[in-house]
Design a protein around this motif. Sequence first.
Motif, PDB file in Angstrom:
ATOM      1  N   ARG A 201       0.822  -1.207   0.000  1.00 58.16           N
ATOM      2  CA  ARG A 201       0.000   0.000   0.000  1.00 58.16           C
ATOM      3  C   ARG A 201       0.854   1.253   0.000  1.00 58.16           C
ATOM      4  O   ARG A 201       0.557   2.235  -0.703  1.00 58.16           O
ATOM      5  N   GLU A 202       1.943   1.243   0.754  1.00 58.49           N
ATOM      6  CA  GLU A 202       2.802   2.425   0.815  1.00 58.49           C
ATOM      7  C   GLU A 202       3.533   2.643  -0.511  1.00 58.49           C
ATOM      8  O   GLU A 202       3.748   3.787  -0.925  1.00 58.49           O
ATOM      9  N   ILE A 204       2.252   1.842  -3.415  1.00 62.83           N
ATOM     10  CA  ILE A 204       1.226   2.407  -4.306  1.00 62.83           C
ATOM     11  C   ILE A 204       0.993   3.880  -3.996  1.00 62.83           C
ATOM     12  O   ILE A 204       0.918   4.718  -4.897  1.00 62.83           O
ATOM     13  N   GLN A 205       0.872   4.186  -2.697  1.00 60.16           N
ATOM     14  CA  GLN A 205       0.525   5.550  -2.286  1.00 60.16           C
ATOM     15  C   GLN A 205       1.650   6.540  -2.549  1.00 60.16           C
ATOM     16  O   GLN A 205       1.394   7.654  -3.022  1.00 60.16           O
ATOM     17  N   HIS A 206       2.884   6.161  -2.263  1.00 56.57           N
ATOM     18  CA  HIS A 206       3.982   7.132  -2.306  1.00 56.57           C
ATOM     19  C   HIS A 206       4.824   7.052  -3.576  1.00 56.57           C
ATOM     20  O   HIS A 206       5.551   8.001  -3.883  1.00 56.57           O
ATOM     21  N   LEU A 209       1.330   5.802  -7.566  1.00 55.21           N
ATOM     22  CA  LEU A 209       0.307   6.786  -7.924  1.00 55.21           C
ATOM     23  C   LEU A 209       0.903   8.144  -8.308  1.00 55.21           C
ATOM     24  O   LEU A 209       0.484   8.739  -9.305  1.00 55.21           O
ATOM     25  N   ARG A 344       0.053  -1.322   9.626  1.00 53.39           N
ATOM     26  CA  ARG A 344       0.360  -1.073   8.213  1.00 53.39           C
ATOM     27  C   ARG A 344      -0.101  -2.258   7.357  1.00 53.39           C
ATOM     28  O   ARG A 344      -0.633  -2.079   6.260  1.00 53.39           O
ATOM     29  N   ASP A 348      -3.041  -2.609   4.386  1.00 53.27           N
ATOM     30  CA  ASP A 348      -2.790  -3.296   3.116  1.00 53.27           C
ATOM     31  C   ASP A 348      -3.955  -4.208   2.757  1.00 53.27           C
ATOM     32  O   ASP A 348      -4.449  -4.208   1.621  1.00 53.27           O
ATOM     33  N   LEU A 351      -7.060  -2.249   1.712  1.00 56.10           N
ATOM     34  CA  LEU A 351      -6.986  -1.764   0.327  1.00 56.10           C
ATOM     35  C   LEU A 351      -7.276  -2.896  -0.657  1.00 56.10           C
ATOM     36  O   LEU A 351      -7.943  -2.693  -1.680  1.00 56.10           O
TER      37      LEU A 351
END
Length: 628
Positions: A201-202, A204-206, A209, A344, A348, A351
Amino acid sequence: MSLPSFKSPKPTRDRPGSWVDALAHTAFAIAAAIPTMIAIAIMATFIYQSFLFFREVSLGRFLTDTSWTPLFSNQGYGIIVLVAGTGLISTIAMLFAVPVGTLAAIYLSEYAKDPARQVLKSALETLSGIPTIVFGYFAISFVTPALQRVIPSLSVFNALSAGLVTGVLIVPIISSIGEDTLRSIPATLRQGAYTLGFTKREVIQHIILPAALPGILASYTLAASRSLGETMIAAIAAGQRPHLTLNPLVPISSITAYIIQVSLGDVPSDSLRFHTIFAAGMVLFLITLSLNSFGRWLLHRYKKGMQQLLIPSVDMLQGTLPLGAIAPAMTLPPVAFRGNLNRRQWLDRLLTVLGFLSVMVGILTLLLMALVAFRSGFSRLSWDFLVNFPSRRPEDAGIYASLVGTTLLMLMTAMMTIPIGISAAIYLEEYIPDRPLNRALDVLIANLAAVPSILYGLLGLALFVRQLSPITGGRSLLSAALVMSIIALPLVIITTRSALRSVPSQLRQAGYSVGMSRLQALCHVIIPAAAPGIITGIMLALSRVAGEAAALIAIGAIAFVSVAPSLSIAGLQDPFSTLPTQIFFWAARPQDGYQVNAAAAILVLGGLVFLLNLAAVLLRDFHSRYVR
């Protein structure tokens, strides 16, 4: 694949002596000029008709009036009323589609395994191939009654249902373009982030994307353009009552719904009422053209950025590549890990679940639409329903005239579109180099493909129905075929160019190396290799013809046709009906019998579109095996 034998001993690629090659070159060039002529015709028609409108109504009144009542005695011409209605439906659609489509794209790109991704993506993209008249029927027959159980004050016709169903329609645009964009991010970026301890997820986010942001924004703009130009859902579910409001629970009118409303009447071509639909259409054309151009500029910028992106590696640094050639430098944003590892990892999993549910929203809606049509219309399906003509008694009505009309319309459109579309694509892809002119034509054709079909209907109304009526017969099957050919042509050109571009250059070189001319290489090597992609594009274009309703209503499709059209000159100049337009007229009637007939006709139309798509797959696979 084996190359065929031919008698010419020393034909070369540039040999000028063959008159056949010169003739083919000229024919291809003429075909390639047709899209430009269509674009000029669209602009000329809208500018001229809008000029006639603004001779009687001032621009200030058009922009500042707060009522839109051209059809009443107290006439008001405030386009803001229709723009607000169109914007309200589009806003609701985007509020639904942006989070759902983006999460679906993330799930398909980052979480789904390859076999599951292929199945889920194909199922989701099936939504794009369903005729929009089916979405309109689903909105009025299922979504609105379901919402009224939760919101009792909701009107039968309302912007909320129309917006939500339009949102489902555009989810595949965002998810498909977004997934392609996310998957194009280099794997080295992901690997670098994982080595720093990021969770998925991190990453993807940081990382993913932000890098893919221009491509994702492009998918939003293209989806917004599609929702603004959507016609049948707005015309059926939102009502046709223009008033300035932002309340989604009451009836409103959009630009496209107003055009349909006027098209259903018999308005004189030299009246101010007739000119109003072109003035309103001009506004819609400029809005959608701006959004499409901006979206394609964002996609071009993103692809250019990805081509320049080069991640340094040990092999490169040890090779001859100078460090100055590594560009642009990628820097990770300053990220502080928040929470412990369990939290965290829980985010994940959250999401993952949200992404899977977003994919299933579209697929479950697809199944629900099929179930609603099957439950309402299956009992009406019979041989009599297929062979009877329309009737004022719902229980006696059938779809024979509209079924024959749809079949003839597809046949005539194919006869006009396939040779022109393939010839134009060959010229653009094989004959002229990749220079600014070619790229400009590429953008022009892409914009033509994205123009709302109702605007093509207005072009056909002004050109084929009014100006060329001595030839076309006015509101006739021939006029409809000409309009549908213009709509289908950009799609055939784009898919054919893509298929030609996918042919390996080694095949071309092999053909030229044995002495083939350019035309011989095209006929014996390049086109056979590209045939699967070309066939797919043709079938998709015919599928769109089978499901199109808005443009045909604009040029005068009627509900009651007492004789089946024929392939004679007189038959082509007769009034016509097709399955989508027949469904529209039945769905607009309040009697339950007509609603059942509409559902049964939807089942027939869905079966026809399914057969076309199945034929495309089978022909593509058969030809691929044959070529191999």
